[in-house]
Motif scaffolding. Structure first.
Motif, PDB file in Angstrom:
ATOM      1  N   SER A  16       0.792  -1.085   0.113  1.00 55.10           N
ATOM      2  CA  SER A  16       0.003  -0.012  -0.309  1.00 55.10           C
ATOM      3  C   SER A  16       0.815   1.163   0.118  1.00 55.10           C
ATOM      4  CB  SER A  16      -0.859  -0.174   1.050  1.00 55.10           C
ATOM      5  OG  SER A  16      -0.131  -0.057   2.377  1.00 55.10           O
ATOM      6  N   PRO A  17       0.359   2.300  -0.615  1.00 59.39           N
ATOM      7  CA  PRO A  17       1.101   3.593  -0.652  1.00 59.39           C
ATOM      8  C   PRO A  17       1.765   3.938   0.578  1.00 59.39           C
ATOM      9  CG  PRO A  17      -0.793   3.845  -1.920  1.00 59.39           C
ATOM     10  CD  PRO A  17      -0.768   2.330  -1.304  1.00 59.39           C
ATOM     11  N   ASP A  18       0.910   3.851   1.978  1.00 62.47           N
ATOM     12  CA  ASP A  18       1.463   4.266   3.010  1.00 62.47           C
ATOM     13  C   ASP A  18       2.744   3.646   3.552  1.00 62.47           C
ATOM     14  OD1 ASP A  18       0.166   1.823   3.596  1.00 62.47           O
ATOM     15  OD2 ASP A  18      -0.514   2.779   5.596  1.00 62.47           O
ATOM     16  N   LYS A  19       3.020   2.405   2.622  1.00 62.83           N
ATOM     17  CA  LYS A  19       4.272   1.715   3.081  1.00 62.83           C
ATOM     18  C   LYS A  19       5.529   2.173   2.540  1.00 62.83           C
ATOM     19  CE  LYS A  19       1.963  -1.254   5.847  1.00 62.83           C
ATOM     20  NZ  LYS A  19       2.092  -1.066   7.311  1.00 62.83           N
ATOM     21  N   LEU A  20       5.263   3.120   1.579  1.00 66.59           N
ATOM     22  CA  LEU A  20       6.430   3.588   0.682  1.00 66.59           C
ATOM     23  C   LEU A  20       7.438   4.259   1.298  1.00 66.59           C
ATOM     24  CD1 LEU A  20       7.059   3.507  -2.411  1.00 66.59           C
ATOM     25  CD2 LEU A  20       5.932   5.893  -2.578  1.00 66.59           C
ATOM     26  N   GLY A  21       7.187   5.336   2.201  1.00 68.25           N
ATOM     27  CA  GLY A  21       8.157   5.868   2.929  1.00 68.25           C
ATOM     28  C   GLY A  21       9.197   6.635   2.084  1.00 68.25           C
ATOM     29  N   THR A  22      10.191   7.192   2.682  1.00 68.82           N
ATOM     30  CA  THR A  22      11.189   7.736   2.021  1.00 68.82           C
ATOM     31  C   THR A  22      11.875   7.129   0.852  1.00 68.82           C
ATOM     32  OG1 THR A  22      12.082   8.507   4.306  1.00 68.82           O
ATOM     33  CG2 THR A  22      13.471   8.858   2.453  1.00 68.82           C
ATOM     34  N   THR A  23      11.719   7.457  -0.327  1.00 70.22           N
ATOM     35  CA  THR A  23      12.060   6.857  -1.579  1.00 70.22           C
ATOM     36  C   THR A  23      12.899   7.826  -2.556  1.00 70.22           C
ATOM     37  OG1 THR A  23       9.675   6.268  -1.523  1.00 70.22           O
ATOM     38  CG2 THR A  23      10.797   6.012  -3.482  1.00 70.22           C
ATOM     39  N   LEU A  24      13.903   7.056  -3.157  1.00 74.27           N
ATOM     40  CA  LEU A  24      14.730   7.520  -3.991  1.00 74.27           C
ATOM     41  C   LEU A  24      14.212   7.103  -5.340  1.00 74.27           C
ATOM     42  CD1 LEU A  24      18.148   7.023  -2.567  1.00 74.27           C
ATOM     43  CD2 LEU A  24      16.921   8.843  -2.406  1.00 74.27           C
ATOM     44  N   MET A  25      13.828   7.917  -6.214  1.00 75.73           N
ATOM     45  CA  MET A  25      12.947   7.552  -7.514  1.00 75.73           C
ATOM     46  C   MET A  25      13.859   7.302  -8.540  1.00 75.73           C
ATOM     47  SD  MET A  25       9.687   7.533  -8.306  1.00 75.73           S
ATOM     48  CE  MET A  25       8.814   7.345  -9.806  1.00 75.73           C
ATOM     49  N   HIS A  26      14.826   7.653  -8.713  1.00 70.88           N
ATOM     50  CA  HIS A  26      15.788   7.384  -9.784  1.00 70.88           C
ATOM     51  C   HIS A  26      17.242   6.749  -9.540  1.00 70.88           C
ATOM     52  CE1 HIS A  26      17.341   8.675 -14.155  1.00 70.88           C
ATOM     53  NE2 HIS A  26      18.041   7.446 -13.427  1.00 70.88           N
ATOM     54  N   GLU A  27      17.481   5.593  -9.237  1.00 78.30           N
ATOM     55  CA  GLU A  27      18.852   4.834  -9.083  1.00 78.30           C
ATOM     56  C   GLU A  27      18.912   3.776  -9.780  1.00 78.30           C
ATOM     57  OE1 GLU A  27      20.597   6.462  -6.864  1.00 78.30           O
ATOM     58  OE2 GLU A  27      19.077   7.899  -5.888  1.00 78.30           O
ATOM     59  N   GLY A  98      17.394   6.118   7.251  1.00 78.18           N
ATOM     60  CA  GLY A  98      15.863   6.125   7.196  1.00 78.18           C
ATOM     61  C   GLY A  98      15.525   6.079   5.917  1.00 78.18           C
ATOM     62  N   GLY A  99      16.327   5.565   5.052  1.00 79.05           N
ATOM     63  CA  GLY A  99      15.874   5.001   3.652  1.00 79.05           C
ATOM     64  C   GLY A  99      14.769   3.797   3.733  1.00 79.05           C
ATOM     65  N   VAL A 100      13.686   4.004   2.785  1.00 80.14           N
ATOM     66  CA  VAL A 100      12.837   2.966   2.992  1.00 80.14           C
ATOM     67  C   VAL A 100      12.530   2.353   1.611  1.00 80.14           C
ATOM     68  CG1 VAL A 100      10.368   2.298   3.488  1.00 80.14           C
ATOM     69  CG2 VAL A 100      11.363   4.099   4.582  1.00 80.14           C
ATOM     70  N   SER A 101      12.711   3.082   0.405  1.00 83.77           N
ATOM     71  CA  SER A 101      12.227   2.526  -0.899  1.00 83.77           C
ATOM     72  C   SER A 101      13.187   2.927  -1.857  1.00 83.77           C
ATOM     73  CB  SER A 101      10.722   2.867  -1.192  1.00 83.77           C
ATOM     74  OG  SER A 101       9.827   2.438  -0.483  1.00 83.77           O
ATOM     75  N   ILE A 102      13.396   2.225  -3.021  1.00 81.63           N
ATOM     76  CA  ILE A 102      14.327   2.853  -4.190  1.00 81.63           C
ATOM     77  C   ILE A 102      13.409   2.252  -5.470  1.00 81.63           C
ATOM     78  CG2 ILE A 102      16.282   2.313  -5.269  1.00 81.63           C
ATOM     79  CD1 ILE A 102      17.662   2.046  -2.706  1.00 81.63           C
ATOM     80  N   LEU A 126      14.232  -3.619   2.448  1.00 82.87           N
ATOM     81  CA  LEU A 126      13.654  -2.616   1.594  1.00 82.87           C
ATOM     82  C   LEU A 126      12.761  -2.679   0.482  1.00 82.87           C
ATOM     83  CD1 LEU A 126      17.280  -1.080   0.961  1.00 82.87           C
ATOM     84  CD2 LEU A 126      15.610   0.195   2.552  1.00 82.87           C
ATOM     85  N   ASN A 127      11.755  -1.625   0.199  1.00 88.03           N
ATOM     86  CA  ASN A 127      11.100  -1.915  -0.835  1.00 88.03           C
ATOM     87  C   ASN A 127      11.891  -1.542  -2.226  1.00 88.03           C
ATOM     88  OD1 ASN A 127       8.914  -2.236   0.949  1.00 88.03           O
ATOM     89  ND2 ASN A 127       8.730   0.039   0.842  1.00 88.03           N
ATOM     90  N   LEU A 128      12.230  -2.304  -2.939  1.00 87.16           N
ATOM     91  CA  LEU A 128      12.856  -2.168  -4.276  1.00 87.16           C
ATOM     92  C   LEU A 128      11.666  -2.386  -5.362  1.00 87.16           C
ATOM     93  CD1 LEU A 128      16.309  -3.882  -3.520  1.00 87.16           C
ATOM     94  CD2 LEU A 128      15.431  -1.449  -3.128  1.00 87.16           C
ATOM     95  N   ILE A 129      11.715  -1.391  -6.499  1.00 85.68           N
ATOM     96  CA  ILE A 129      10.729  -1.509  -7.310  1.00 85.68           C
ATOM     97  C   ILE A 129      11.514  -1.455  -8.476  1.00 85.68           C
ATOM     98  CG2 ILE A 129       9.027   0.043  -8.423  1.00 85.68           C
ATOM     99  CD1 ILE A 129       8.808   1.297  -5.594  1.00 85.68           C
ATOM    100  N   ALA A 130      11.169  -2.498  -9.528  1.00 87.11           N
ATOM    101  CA  ALA A 130      11.743  -2.595 -10.977  1.00 87.11           C
ATOM    102  C   ALA A 130      10.956  -1.861 -11.882  1.00 87.11           C
ATOM    103  CB  ALA A 130      11.872  -4.164 -11.044  1.00 87.11           C
ATOM    104  N   VAL A 131      11.561  -1.678 -13.167  1.00 84.14           N
ATOM    105  CA  VAL A 131      10.721  -0.804 -13.999  1.00 84.14           C
ATOM    106  C   VAL A 131      10.711  -1.522 -15.562  1.00 84.14           C
ATOM    107  CG1 VAL A 131      11.067   1.523 -13.080  1.00 84.14           C
ATOM    108  CG2 VAL A 131      12.773   0.626 -14.743  1.00 84.14           C
ATOM    109  N   THR A 132       9.944  -1.370 -16.276  1.00 85.87           N
ATOM    110  CA  THR A 132       9.829  -1.635 -17.920  1.00 85.87           C
ATOM    111  C   THR A 132      10.168  -0.449 -18.620  1.00 85.87           C
ATOM    112  OG1 THR A 132       8.590  -2.920 -19.258  1.00 85.87           O
ATOM    113  CG2 THR A 132       7.466  -1.473 -18.275  1.00 85.87           C
ATOM    114  N   GLY A 133      10.672  -0.940 -20.015  1.00 81.94           N
ATOM    115  CA  GLY A 133      11.028   0.081 -20.914  1.00 81.94           C
ATOM    116  C   GLY A 133      12.287  -0.236 -21.487  1.00 81.94           C
TER     117      GLY A 133
END
Length: 366
Positions: A16-27, A98-102, A126-133
């Protein structure tokens, strides 16, 4: 990040979005830029860079870290991050601060490793998020050339809704789709861009775009951000989930940045820690802004009320940026930039918005 169900797809499954926390959007947690840059600039490197090739096959060493930081030399080893022990060590520092997501902006041709991301997420929590493209046309797998816009759109949607490369790991967004030369995009990049807009419209996920940059007579870079926004509007894509990368390279033109913001785009100030004097090898006639210039611009834009349209990150993509190699690491923004912004007078709430903290009424970033 995705999707219509208001869930964030991580490599370990939806949250859920409330679990996202501090996020680095481009790594780039794992990355291999060597093939891309050597292919893109092979002839230029041979004919122009001369002594820079002296270091091309050497392992990154303290003896020439200064040259790497200036962008004075080319070193293949510096462009590859694949050691999971090294990666876990670096990510642990981010979590400690304090990082939570990347969001990992890797993709085919750039060393994307979704199973490696899954192992890191399990190991570190950590919440790690992959992308397509697909990145620029120099990095495209050979099969991309045979694909139509419709084929590409369906490919992206499959990775967003079913899984990546035969795994159940779903992409959480589209990116870092890149544009290069001939500006504003190569024909192969244009069809990827068009397919990305269509997939984003259908699925409702985020989309991160690396804009084309060229030298102007003033020896500063110009970009085609407004043209990309025109394309987005034409496709009917959601501008609230559109992220334009490397906006911080244009702090010298605040009017340009404000025009993009006034159209609703979210700007990524995503190269904190990169302070090359002569510019990377692929932009040899330019220097990057320094972090003081980035902080100054962020402060001014936050004061003008744009804090919900700004995102901070590092674009970690080379060994010399990591702490083990004398760099600032993934924790640089949390360790050094946040205190600097607070010192300038930026409010904690504004900083939270720039770091994608969730709140009772978050802006719909995807």
């Amino acid at each position: 990040m995705c999707n219509k169900l208001s869930k964030i797809e991580t490599v370990l499954g939806p949250i859920s979005p409330d679990k996202l926390g501090t996020t680095l959007m481009h790594e780039h947690v794992f990355v291999d830029l060597a093939t891309v840059w050597l292919k893109r600039r092979a002839e230029e490197i041979r004919t122009i860079h001369g002594s820079k090739l002296t270091y091309i096959d050497k392992k990154v060493s303290i003896e020439f870290l200064g040259k790497l930081r200036r962008g004075d030399i080319i070193c293949k080893d510096d462009m590859i991050i694949s050691d999971e022990n090294l990666v876990s060590e670096e990510l642990a520092e981010y979590k400690k601060w304090g990082g939570v997501s990347i969001v990992d902006q890797g993709m085919p041709g750039l060393g994307r490793d979704v199973l490696g991301l899954k192992r890191m997420a399990n190991l570190l929590g950590l919440n790690l998020i992959a992308v397509t493209g697909f990145y620029n046309h120099h990095s495209h797998p050979s099969y991309v050339k045979k694909m139509s816009v419709e084929d590409l759109k369906n490919h992206f949607i499959k990775e967003l809704t079913e899984g990546i490369e035969g795994t159940p790991i779903k992409a959480g967004g589209i990116g870092e789709v890149a544009n290069t030369e001939p500006v504003p995009h190569h024909p192969e990049e244009k069809k990827v861009l068009e397919a990305s807009f269509l997939a984003q419209t259908e699925v409702g996920c985020s989309f991160t775009l690396h804009p084309s940059k060229i030298d102007s007579p003033r020896k500063k870079m110009v970009t085609y951000g407004e043209l990309y926004l025109d394309m987005l509007d034409k496709a009917g894509a959601n501008i609230n989930k559109f992220y334009l990368s490397h906006a911080d390279w244009f702090t010298w033109d605040m009017k340009y940045l404000r025009r993009l913001l006034d159209r609703g785009a979210t700007l990524l100030f995503d190269t904190f820690g990169m302070e090359s004097y002569s510019g990377p090898p692929y932009f040899p006639r330019n220097r990057t802004p320094n972090d003081v210039e980035r902080v100054t611009a962020i402060f001014e834009l936050c004061e003008a009320g744009y804090d919900k349209q700004l995102v901070l990150s590092h674009d970690m993509c080379s060994k010399h940026m990591l702490k083990r190699y004398g760099g600032y690491g993934f924790s640089h923004i949390l360790e050094h930039i946040v205190p600097e912004l607070l010192e300038w007078g930026t409010s904690q709430k504004q900083i939270d918005n720039c770091l994608l903290y969730t709140s009772p009424s978050p802006r719909d970033r995807g």
